[in-house]
Design a protein around this motif. Sequence first.
Motif, PDB file in Angstrom:
ATOM      1  N   ILE A  40       0.819  -1.213   0.000  1.00 44.73           N
ATOM      2  CA  ILE A  40       0.000   0.000   0.000  1.00 44.73           C
ATOM      3  C   ILE A  40       0.856   1.268   0.000  1.00 44.73           C
ATOM      4  N   LEU A  41       1.765   1.371   0.970  1.00 44.58           N
ATOM      5  CA  LEU A  41       2.559   2.601   1.081  1.00 44.58           C
ATOM      6  C   LEU A  41       3.492   2.805  -0.113  1.00 44.58           C
ATOM      7  N   PRO A  42       4.203   1.771  -0.596  1.00 43.80           N
ATOM      8  CA  PRO A  42       4.979   1.977  -1.826  1.00 43.80           C
ATOM      9  C   PRO A  42       4.104   2.369  -3.021  1.00 43.80           C
ATOM     10  N   ALA A  43       2.876   1.854  -3.095  1.00 44.29           N
ATOM     11  CA  ALA A  43       1.975   2.207  -4.196  1.00 44.29           C
ATOM     12  C   ALA A  43       1.605   3.687  -4.139  1.00 44.29           C
ATOM     13  N   LEU A  44       1.360   4.197  -2.936  1.00 38.99           N
ATOM     14  CA  LEU A  44       1.040   5.619  -2.801  1.00 38.99           C
ATOM     15  C   LEU A  44       2.230   6.486  -3.200  1.00 38.99           C
ATOM     16  N   GLY A  45       3.445   5.974  -3.002  1.00 41.71           N
ATOM     17  CA  GLY A  45       4.638   6.708  -3.407  1.00 41.71           C
ATOM     18  C   GLY A  45       4.848   6.731  -4.910  1.00 41.71           C
ATOM     19  N   LEU A  46       4.118   5.874  -5.649  1.00 42.46           N
ATOM     20  CA  LEU A  46       4.240   5.815  -7.114  1.00 42.46           C
ATOM     21  C   LEU A  46       3.209   6.682  -7.830  1.00 42.46           C
ATOM     22  N   LEU A  47       2.340   7.341  -7.071  1.00 47.64           N
ATOM     23  CA  LEU A  47       1.303   8.161  -7.691  1.00 47.64           C
ATOM     24  C   LEU A  47       1.913   9.262  -8.551  1.00 47.64           C
ATOM     25  N   SER A  48       1.167   9.639  -9.581  1.00 49.54           N
ATOM     26  CA  SER A  48       1.622  10.666 -10.514  1.00 49.54           C
ATOM     27  C   SER A  48       0.519  11.712 -10.680  1.00 49.54           C
ATOM     28  N   GLU A  49       0.914  12.968 -10.606  1.00 53.25           N
ATOM     29  CA  GLU A  49      -0.054  14.057 -10.797  1.00 53.25           C
ATOM     30  C   GLU A  49      -0.709  13.957 -12.167  1.00 53.25           C
ATOM     31  N   GLU A  50       0.076  13.573 -13.154  1.00 50.11           N
ATOM     32  CA  GLU A  50      -0.435  13.508 -14.530  1.00 50.11           C
ATOM     33  C   GLU A  50      -1.411  12.353 -14.716  1.00 50.11           C
ATOM     34  N   LYS A  51      -1.071  11.173 -14.191  1.00 47.35           N
ATOM     35  CA  LYS A  51      -1.893   9.985 -14.409  1.00 47.35           C
ATOM     36  C   LYS A  51      -3.027   9.849 -13.395  1.00 47.35           C
ATOM     37  N   ASP A  52      -2.773  10.258 -12.150  1.00 47.77           N
ATOM     38  CA  ASP A  52      -3.705   9.965 -11.069  1.00 47.77           C
ATOM     39  C   ASP A  52      -4.392  11.201 -10.487  1.00 47.77           C
ATOM     40  N   GLY A  53      -3.962  12.376 -10.911  1.00 49.01           N
ATOM     41  CA  GLY A  53      -4.575  13.585 -10.398  1.00 49.01           C
ATOM     42  C   GLY A  53      -4.125  13.963  -9.004  1.00 49.01           C
ATOM     43  N   THR A  54      -3.106  13.313  -8.506  1.00 48.99           N
ATOM     44  CA  THR A  54      -2.583  13.614  -7.173  1.00 48.99           C
ATOM     45  C   THR A  54      -1.095  13.315  -7.154  1.00 48.99           C
ATOM     46  N   PRO A  55      -0.298  14.089  -6.434  1.00 47.37           N
ATOM     47  CA  PRO A  55       1.142  13.832  -6.372  1.00 47.37           C
ATOM     48  C   PRO A  55       1.450  12.618  -5.509  1.00 47.37           C
ATOM     49  N   PRO A  56       2.673  12.102  -5.587  1.00 47.63           N
ATOM     50  CA  PRO A  56       3.060  10.960  -4.741  1.00 47.63           C
ATOM     51  C   PRO A  56       2.867  11.284  -3.259  1.00 47.63           C
ATOM     52  N   ILE A  57       2.481  10.265  -2.498  1.00 49.32           N
ATOM     53  CA  ILE A  57       2.281  10.415  -1.054  1.00 49.32           C
ATOM     54  C   ILE A  57       3.358   9.618  -0.332  1.00 49.32           C
ATOM     55  N   HIS A  58       4.221  10.323   0.368  1.00 51.83           N
ATOM     56  CA  HIS A  58       5.269   9.684   1.157  1.00 51.83           C
ATOM     57  C   HIS A  58       5.010  10.008   2.626  1.00 51.83           C
ATOM     58  N   LEU A  59       4.658   9.013   3.406  1.00 53.23           N
ATOM     59  CA  LEU A  59       4.314   9.241   4.801  1.00 53.23           C
ATOM     60  C   LEU A  59       5.569   9.421   5.651  1.00 53.23           C
ATOM     61  N   SER A  60       5.521  10.380   6.549  1.00 62.47           N
ATOM     62  CA  SER A  60       6.581  10.539   7.541  1.00 62.47           C
ATOM     63  C   SER A  60       6.482   9.412   8.557  1.00 62.47           C
ATOM     64  N   TRP A  61       7.469   9.348   9.437  1.00 62.27           N
ATOM     65  CA  TRP A  61       7.461   8.286  10.452  1.00 62.27           C
ATOM     66  C   TRP A  61       6.215   8.378  11.316  1.00 62.27           C
ATOM     67  N   ILE A  62       5.856   9.571  11.769  1.00 61.36           N
ATOM     68  CA  ILE A  62       4.690   9.709  12.644  1.00 61.36           C
ATOM     69  C   ILE A  62       3.400   9.426  11.882  1.00 61.36           C
ATOM     70  N   ALA A  63       3.354   9.793  10.594  1.00 61.15           N
ATOM     71  CA  ALA A  63       2.173   9.485   9.778  1.00 61.15           C
ATOM     72  C   ALA A  63       2.043   7.977   9.551  1.00 61.15           C
ATOM     73  N   ALA A  64       3.185   7.299   9.362  1.00 61.50           N
ATOM     74  CA  ALA A  64       3.167   5.843   9.211  1.00 61.50           C
ATOM     75  C   ALA A  64       2.684   5.169  10.494  1.00 61.50           C
ATOM     76  N   ILE A  65       3.064   5.731  11.645  1.00 63.50           N
ATOM     77  CA  ILE A  65       2.577   5.224  12.927  1.00 63.50           C
ATOM     78  C   ILE A  65       1.057   5.389  12.998  1.00 63.50           C
ATOM     79  N   GLY A  66       0.571   6.579  12.614  1.00 59.67           N
ATOM     80  CA  GLY A  66      -0.862   6.832  12.652  1.00 59.67           C
ATOM     81  C   GLY A  66      -1.643   5.897  11.743  1.00 59.67           C
ATOM     82  N   TRP A  67      -1.142   5.705  10.521  1.00 61.23           N
ATOM     83  CA  TRP A  67      -1.794   4.794   9.587  1.00 61.23           C
ATOM     84  C   TRP A  67      -1.806   3.372  10.139  1.00 61.23           C
ATOM     85  N   SER A  68      -0.698   2.928  10.704  1.00 60.56           N
ATOM     86  CA  SER A  68      -0.622   1.573  11.250  1.00 60.56           C
ATOM     87  C   SER A  68      -1.597   1.390  12.406  1.00 60.56           C
TER      88      SER A  68
END
Length: 671
Positions: free
Chosen positions: A106-134
């Motif tokens: 899931i998280l690597p897939a969000l990092g592959l997002l493209s503004e051109e293809k998906d309408g949103t830039p890549p999402i790279h979670l910080s350590w605290i955001a990764a904790i929150g998601w988990s």
Amino acid sequence: METHSRRLGLDSLTRRDANDSESSQPEFTFAAVSIGLLIGCLLCFTNLYFGLQTGWISMMSLQSALIGFLLSKMLPKPLSPQEIIVVQTTAVATGTMPLAAGFVGILPALGLLSEEKDGTPPIHLSWIAAIGWSCSIAFFGVFLSPPIRKQVIIEEQLAFPSGTATAQLISVLHRLPPPDTSLRRRNGYTEVDTEDISEGTLLNDSLNPEESIDRVEDEREVVTQEGWSDLVYSFLASGAMTLAAYFFPIVFSIPLFGKYLAREWLWSFTPSLSYVGQGIIMGFPTTLSMNLGMLVGWGILSPISKYSGWAPGPVGDMSTGARGWILWVSLAIMCSDSVVSLLPVVYESGMKLLRSSSIQLEDDQNKDHEVETEDRLVPIRWVVNGLLGSVIIGTLLVWMVFGNEGIKPWATLIGFVMGGLLSILGVRALGETDLNPVSGLGKISQLLFAWIQPGNVVANIIAGGVAEAGAQQAGDLMQDLKTGHLIHASPRAQFFGQLIGSLLSIVVSATAYTLYNRAYEIPGPSFPAPTAYVWLSLARLLRDGQLPDYSQVYMVVFAAVFSIIAGVKIFAVRRRASYAKWIPSGVAFAIGFLNTPSFSLARLIGGIVEYLYHTRVAKSGGADIRLIVIASGFVLGEGVISIVSLVLRTFGVGVASCWGCSGGICAGCPA
């Protein structure tokens, strides 16, 4: 000479007395939890490492119990069988978080997002955001487990082959009476007793009773006397090879079929002992399916797509190359196999629901078959409060991490509801077939969210991740609860172990993923994270409907073929046919497409070792458990020593020599 019944202690009075004696001992102890967390943390790093490399992780339930037994021999007082159950449950809850929390997909897939293809830039979670998601998805499956346990383990008594095999192992190690693995099958008003025969069975059914007894004693003596040294030596051998490959990358990228095929078509060989160990654990039939998929995908379809101009880019490119093209065929195979495998489960669940609402069942079927007392069970109020709390808090955390533009809170709530429903299907499939089709269940959730939030790629991926997390956790933990049921361990003690293991693993997984993300490109040459492309590709397909040239034709053909194969396999498994295990597994076949040939070839070696060992060595009186010990050491060796490689990489320590890596053969070498 002792009689057969005396030596095995199979009479019900002996079994009941043994269970009562064991259950009076403390189960949820500091030593058991500590050892479980230690093993679980090692598994967590190992599963994250291999998951990012190949998309494949191991539950390692049986291996955790075995390693826990060996470690407990070093204590002043060895752990009881019930404490080993807590060790195993805690370790599995800790070790499988990289998959449950989506760190390998899931998280690597969000990092592959493209503004051109998906309408949103890549999402790279910080350590605290990764904790929150988990935290948002870590406990939902844990609270789902107790109510599902009552139905599938106590009432329906599903097999759960891996959980049963682990119980058999623990009974061997502790000289307990063999667990009762008979199944009570209910069909209307009838009950039929059938014997549970699984691939994980530790005893060879071809032996007569006296030979079986001797085999049990031989296996226990081997593991007690030589198991620890086997584990250490196999661990060190695998770790040493891993370090050698870090400093000399060619060690894990041998151009076995020539440099041209290695460079242009990615046909190299990785002689990783951990890959061999995983092949041993998977078994020969699974690794054979994987290599058949590898031959079809990389030996036939890859050249066809390249030379036909359908995939004009470099072979390894996931967007324009052959690897990206065959990914779609792999996705079709996985989806068709998972859907067909779930159909009998859905049908039986529906029929059971109809019968229960329209037919008055016999008194015997209305009885409560629970064998545990209330003080050993998880109270229903804990379950209700826990489910409500995990859903509410999880929804809030997802909203805080991704915001309204990522996924609406009401959509996250639907994702949790879907996760609960799909978990029931996944658990039932796992109980009957030993396969939890979490990948297919996640895709079902993605299909639903393409209708609920159309065009939102982020919401599609996140919702699929929420559903997959619940199904994966509930299924894996149910295997452990099956083991605990057969060994008469406290479900409440296991529940506590699951909660503690999941809590610690949130921090461990998020920290390890953050460190890997800083030291390596993910996805990248060293960690391609193939399942990330599966998640993203399906989300993009559901958004814009575009497929690579001519891929849809092959997708339909392979989906149809493997739908038939899956149906035949289900029929054979349910009839307990001996040939069932040799019918190709669609998921394993598809994994052969997803990963480069080096992934499959080394595992085939392990599968061959496992097959030869069990047909020649173990059949003639050798110890099955010793092979499990060595395979576990191989897997843990590379996974744990990879932490050393990560530290070296973080501090800028590079390779010692790129000899032999000319032309881009080695993924880990900058040359």
